[in-house]
Design a protein around this motif. Structure first.
Motif, mmCIF file in Angstrom:
data_model
loop_
_atom_site.group_PDB
_atom_site.id
_atom_site.type_symbol
_atom_site.label_atom_id
_atom_site.label_comp_id
_atom_site.label_asym_id
_atom_site.label_seq_id
_atom_site.Cartn_x
_atom_site.Cartn_y
_atom_site.Cartn_z
ATOM 1 N N PHE A 134 39.287 17.790 28.195
ATOM 2 C CA PHE A 134 40.369 18.590 27.642
ATOM 3 C C PHE A 134 41.683 18.159 28.275
ATOM 4 C CE2 PHE A 134 38.698 20.827 31.330
ATOM 5 C CZ PHE A 134 39.842 21.104 32.056
ATOM 6 N N VAL A 135 42.766 18.450 27.563
ATOM 7 C CA VAL A 135 44.105 18.193 28.117
ATOM 8 C C VAL A 135 44.922 19.480 28.011
ATOM 9 C CG1 VAL A 135 44.221 15.712 27.635
ATOM 10 C CG2 VAL A 135 44.872 17.334 25.852
ATOM 11 N N ASP A 136 45.937 19.593 28.847
ATOM 12 C CA ASP A 136 46.797 20.782 28.791
ATOM 13 C C ASP A 136 47.759 20.687 27.616
ATOM 14 O OD1 ASP A 136 45.740 22.029 30.951
ATOM 15 O OD2 ASP A 136 47.060 21.048 32.388
ATOM 16 N N THR A 137 48.085 21.855 27.049
ATOM 17 C CA THR A 137 49.079 21.878 25.964
ATOM 18 C C THR A 137 50.465 22.214 26.507
ATOM 19 O OG1 THR A 137 48.722 24.231 25.595
ATOM 20 C CG2 THR A 137 47.364 22.719 24.300
ATOM 21 N N GLY A 138 50.552 22.636 27.770
ATOM 22 C CA GLY A 138 51.842 23.030 28.333
ATOM 23 C C GLY A 138 52.103 24.518 28.199
ATOM 24 N N GLU A 139 51.292 25.196 27.378
ATOM 25 C CA GLU A 139 51.480 26.643 27.154
ATOM 26 C C GLU A 139 50.736 27.420 28.243
ATOM 27 O OE1 GLU A 139 49.931 29.841 23.836
ATOM 28 O OE2 GLU A 139 49.720 27.718 23.396
ATOM 29 N N THR A 140 51.329 28.501 28.754
ATOM 30 C CA THR A 140 50.593 29.353 29.703
ATOM 31 C C THR A 140 50.484 30.765 29.137
ATOM 32 O OG1 THR A 140 52.562 29.986 30.946
ATOM 33 C CG2 THR A 140 51.330 28.099 31.791
ATOM 34 N N ILE A 141 49.492 31.486 29.647
ATOM 35 C CA ILE A 141 49.268 32.848 29.170
ATOM 36 C C ILE A 141 48.765 33.684 30.355
ATOM 37 C CG2 ILE A 141 47.037 32.039 28.248
ATOM 38 C CD1 ILE A 141 47.069 34.309 26.279
ATOM 39 N N ASP A 142 49.325 34.877 30.527
ATOM 40 C CA ASP A 142 48.885 35.771 31.610
ATOM 41 C C ASP A 142 47.999 36.860 31.017
ATOM 42 O OD1 ASP A 142 50.436 34.291 33.268
ATOM 43 O OD2 ASP A 142 51.927 35.856 33.683
ATOM 44 N N ILE A 143 46.817 37.037 31.589
ATOM 45 C CA ILE A 143 45.897 38.082 31.115
ATOM 46 C C ILE A 143 45.765 39.115 32.234
ATOM 47 C CG2 ILE A 143 43.545 38.591 30.316
ATOM 48 C CD1 ILE A 143 44.574 36.574 28.431
ATOM 49 N N PRO A 144 46.068 40.386 31.960
ATOM 50 C CA PRO A 144 45.925 41.407 32.999
ATOM 51 C C PRO A 144 44.469 41.526 33.439
ATOM 52 C CG PRO A 144 46.950 42.301 31.004
ATOM 53 C CD PRO A 144 46.486 40.922 30.679
ATOM 54 N N ALA A 145 44.273 41.732 34.721
ATOM 55 C CA ALA A 145 42.897 41.891 35.233
ATOM 56 C C ALA A 145 42.938 42.597 36.572
ATOM 57 C CB ALA A 145 42.237 40.530 35.400
ATOM 58 N N GLU B 258 50.279 44.803 45.549
ATOM 59 C CA GLU B 258 49.583 45.498 46.641
ATOM 60 C C GLU B 258 48.518 44.610 47.272
ATOM 61 O OE1 GLU B 258 47.854 48.961 44.846
ATOM 62 O OE2 GLU B 258 49.762 49.671 44.069
ATOM 63 N N GLY B 259 48.621 43.312 47.051
ATOM 64 C CA GLY B 259 47.632 42.395 47.632
ATOM 65 C C GLY B 259 46.363 42.309 46.816
ATOM 66 N N ARG B 260 46.367 42.920 45.633
ATOM 67 C CA ARG B 260 45.198 42.838 44.746
ATOM 68 C C ARG B 260 45.581 42.030 43.521
ATOM 69 N NH1 ARG B 260 41.183 46.373 46.187
ATOM 70 N NH2 ARG B 260 40.047 45.663 44.367
ATOM 71 N N VAL B 261 44.563 41.513 42.852
ATOM 72 C CA VAL B 261 44.849 40.759 41.634
ATOM 73 C C VAL B 261 45.355 41.715 40.549
ATOM 74 C CG1 VAL B 261 42.469 40.893 40.733
ATOM 75 C CG2 VAL B 261 43.940 38.983 40.075
ATOM 76 N N GLY B 262 46.360 41.250 39.794
ATOM 77 C CA GLY B 262 46.886 42.041 38.682
ATOM 78 C C GLY B 262 46.764 41.292 37.358
ATOM 79 N N ALA B 263 46.684 39.962 37.445
ATOM 80 C CA ALA B 263 46.569 39.157 36.217
ATOM 81 C C ALA B 263 46.084 37.748 36.578
ATOM 82 C CB ALA B 263 47.928 39.064 35.520
ATOM 83 N N PHE C 223 46.268 33.176 40.274
ATOM 84 C CA PHE C 223 46.039 34.618 40.207
ATOM 85 C C PHE C 223 47.325 35.310 40.648
ATOM 86 C CE2 PHE C 223 41.849 32.741 41.012
ATOM 87 C CZ PHE C 223 41.184 33.203 39.877
ATOM 88 N N ILE C 224 47.667 36.383 39.946
ATOM 89 C CA ILE C 224 48.959 37.016 40.201
ATOM 90 C C ILE C 224 48.752 38.338 40.914
ATOM 91 C CG2 ILE C 224 51.057 37.869 39.069
ATOM 92 C CD1 ILE C 224 50.518 35.693 36.973
ATOM 93 N N ASP C 225 49.495 38.506 42.006
ATOM 94 C CA ASP C 225 49.420 39.698 42.869
ATOM 95 C C ASP C 225 49.969 40.905 42.105
ATOM 96 O OD1 ASP C 225 49.717 41.560 44.949
ATOM 97 O OD2 ASP C 225 50.102 39.964 46.413
ATOM 98 N N ASN C 226 49.301 42.047 42.217
ATOM 99 C CA ASN C 226 49.812 43.256 41.550
ATOM 100 C C ASN C 226 50.865 43.968 42.401
ATOM 101 O OD1 ASN C 226 48.386 44.509 43.588
ATOM 102 N ND2 ASN C 226 47.315 45.952 42.248
#
Ligand code: NAP
Length: 426
Positions: free
Chosen positions: A290-301, A272-277, A267-270
């Motif tokens: 399942f296996v990992d493909t190595g690709e990552t993706i960030d979704i804002p939240a 301010e100590g809150r989740v941003g993505a 989880f990525i900090d925005n």
């Protein structure tokens, strides 16, 4: 002849079904006392089933019949470990049954999990259901444009649906006006329900999934490429997902995206100590795994609700192992049993519990003999000074909540223990 005295800890479906069967089959020689740490009975029916699923909550009427029987007493607002020791309970009764459920969120164990704005579904569902432990949860929905829900089970669907419903869609529910106002204030545009595997591996049930297609202000979105990539799918939800994917793109204020092959990584900090993505790793199915493909993706939240299952918590000095109480087909020790989610983990719907609870009651009747235990006579003495809520107290709470229902709603729950105790006294 001395009667068989049984204590059940927990008044949710599995506990009530054991009580019902014991007194029916015990034919007048069984006394059952049902304890709950809350002043209110019915466990997940009241605190877990979504407020807009009143048909399901109606099971409370059936469970109530068990608690109403002459041979049964309800001891609400009595916590084992605080008001009574487990060892004392075991010495007072011929048998003790733990039906304490699984009231703790599993954790993902990934970086950032403790940021503000991330909630486990136990807490979040407890909040929107008016559970006294979570009524004050800081959900800060007024800043939520994008919500991410992690997990592909029915709890994820419940959370998405409650977030997405608006105004009149909550008619005949028991949603709290405070919760409803918070939901209405959210500038919500996007809900992502993220599964770590593919559309063939979802754990939804078709009826619950289909409901997402009938909401007024929200529409479900599924990427058609996820559907066409699957061969020979036997999952009963697949045709519903396919129908969602084939729907013409329409306008709706809120989209509910069903995203697949998304394994939460951090989880990525925005700032301010809150989740941003949420950072996900893309996965690829490999058999049922399942296996990992190595690709990552960030979704804002701005809001994340993890719906990945639950574990049981200790009862007094008895600790769970691996999320349940260690047992052999429901037996923990002589005269000591466990049932429901505390026994098998958090799986199955409410009706799943009935046959399991009945089988346990039959087993108790077959293997436990009355040993002249004091039962409730000793409990009443031990609880001197404790504000116990009996079945009549619960009925007064019930009447008070129904009596103060806002227009169009079926009840307004009391969410503070003090208010519940006051209502119980009438
Ligand atoms: P569930 O059905 O077991 O679903 C849990 C989901 O979380 C699964 O998709 C699972 O993925 C995922 N998950 C677990 N660990 C994860 C991790 N580390 N990272 C990412 N995803 C993870 O549980 P639930 O939704 O909490 O429901 C509990 C029970 O209550 C179920 O039997 C459900 O049917 C029932 N229920 C019924 C209703 C209803 O009938 N209306 C409503 C609510 C709940 P994997 O499959 O990959 O493990």
């Amino acid at each position: 002849m001395s009667s068989l005295k049984i204590a059940i800890v927990g008044s949710g479906p599995s506990g009530c079904y054991v009580a019902e069967r014991l007194v029916r089959q015990g034919k007048g020689v069984v006394e059952v006392d049902v304890f709950d740490r809350l002043p209110t009975p019915f466990g997940l029916i009241r605190g877990g089933v979504a407020p807009d699923h009143q048909g399901t909550k109606g099971v409370a009427r059936v469970l109530s019949r068990a608690l109403d029987r002459d041979e049964v007493r309800f001891f609400g607002h009595v916590e084992i470990g605080r008001d009574l020791r487990l060892a004392d309970l075991r010495s007072m009764y011929d048998a003790v049954v733990l039906a304490t459920g699984a009231p703790k969120d599993r954790r993902l164990g990934i970086p950032g999990e403790d940021l503000e704005g991330i909630h486990g579904s136990w807490a979040f569902v407890g909040w929107y259901n008016g559970h006294p432990d979570y009524a004050g949860l800081d959900v800060a929905l007024d800043r939520v444009r994008s919500a991410v829900i992690i997990g592909n089970g029915n709890v994820a669907i419940d959370v998405a649906r409650v977030l997405a419903r608006a105004g009149a869609e909550m008619d005949k529910s028991d949603i709290d006006p405070v919760v409803e106002a918070a939901l209405a204030a959210a500038p919500l545009e996007r809900i992502l329900i993220a599964g770590r595997r593919g559309p063939a591996e979802v754990k939804f049930t078709p009826a619950e999934l289909s409901e997402l297609g009938r909401l007024q202000r929200a529409r479900p979105v599924v990427d058609i490429a996820e559907i066409t990539a699957v061969d020979n799918c036997e999952n009963s939800c697949f045709t519903v997902l396919q129908e969602f994917a084939e729907r013409p793109a329409g306008e709706a204020p809120v989209t509910i995206e069903l995203g697949f092959r998304l394994h939460p990584e951090a989880f990525i900090d925005n700032g301010e100590g809150r989740v941003g993505a949420v950072r996900f790793r893309r996965t690829q199915p490999q058999g049922a795994d399942f296996v990992d493909t190595g690709e990552t993706i960030d979704i804002p939240a701005e809001l994340v609700v993890t719906c990945i299952g639950y574990e049981t918590v200790g009862c007094d000095d008895l600790a769970p192992i691996g999320g349940v109480f260690a047992n052999d087909e429901g037996r923990i020790d002589d005269g000591f049993y466990v049932v429901g989610w505390a026994k098998r983990g958090p799986s199955g719907t409410i009706p799943t519990n009935r046959p399991e609870s009945h089988a346990l009651a039959d087993r108790i009747l077959a293997e436990v003999a009355p040993a002249d235990k004091p039962g409730r006579a000793a409990v009443y003495k031990a609880l001197d000074g404790v504000a116990v809520v009996d079945i009549d107290g619960w009925k007064r709470i019930d009447a008070a909540e129904i009596g103060q229902a806002p227009e169009g709603r079926v009840r307004r729950k009391l969410t503070r223990i003090d208010d519940l105790l006051a209502a119980a006294q009438g």
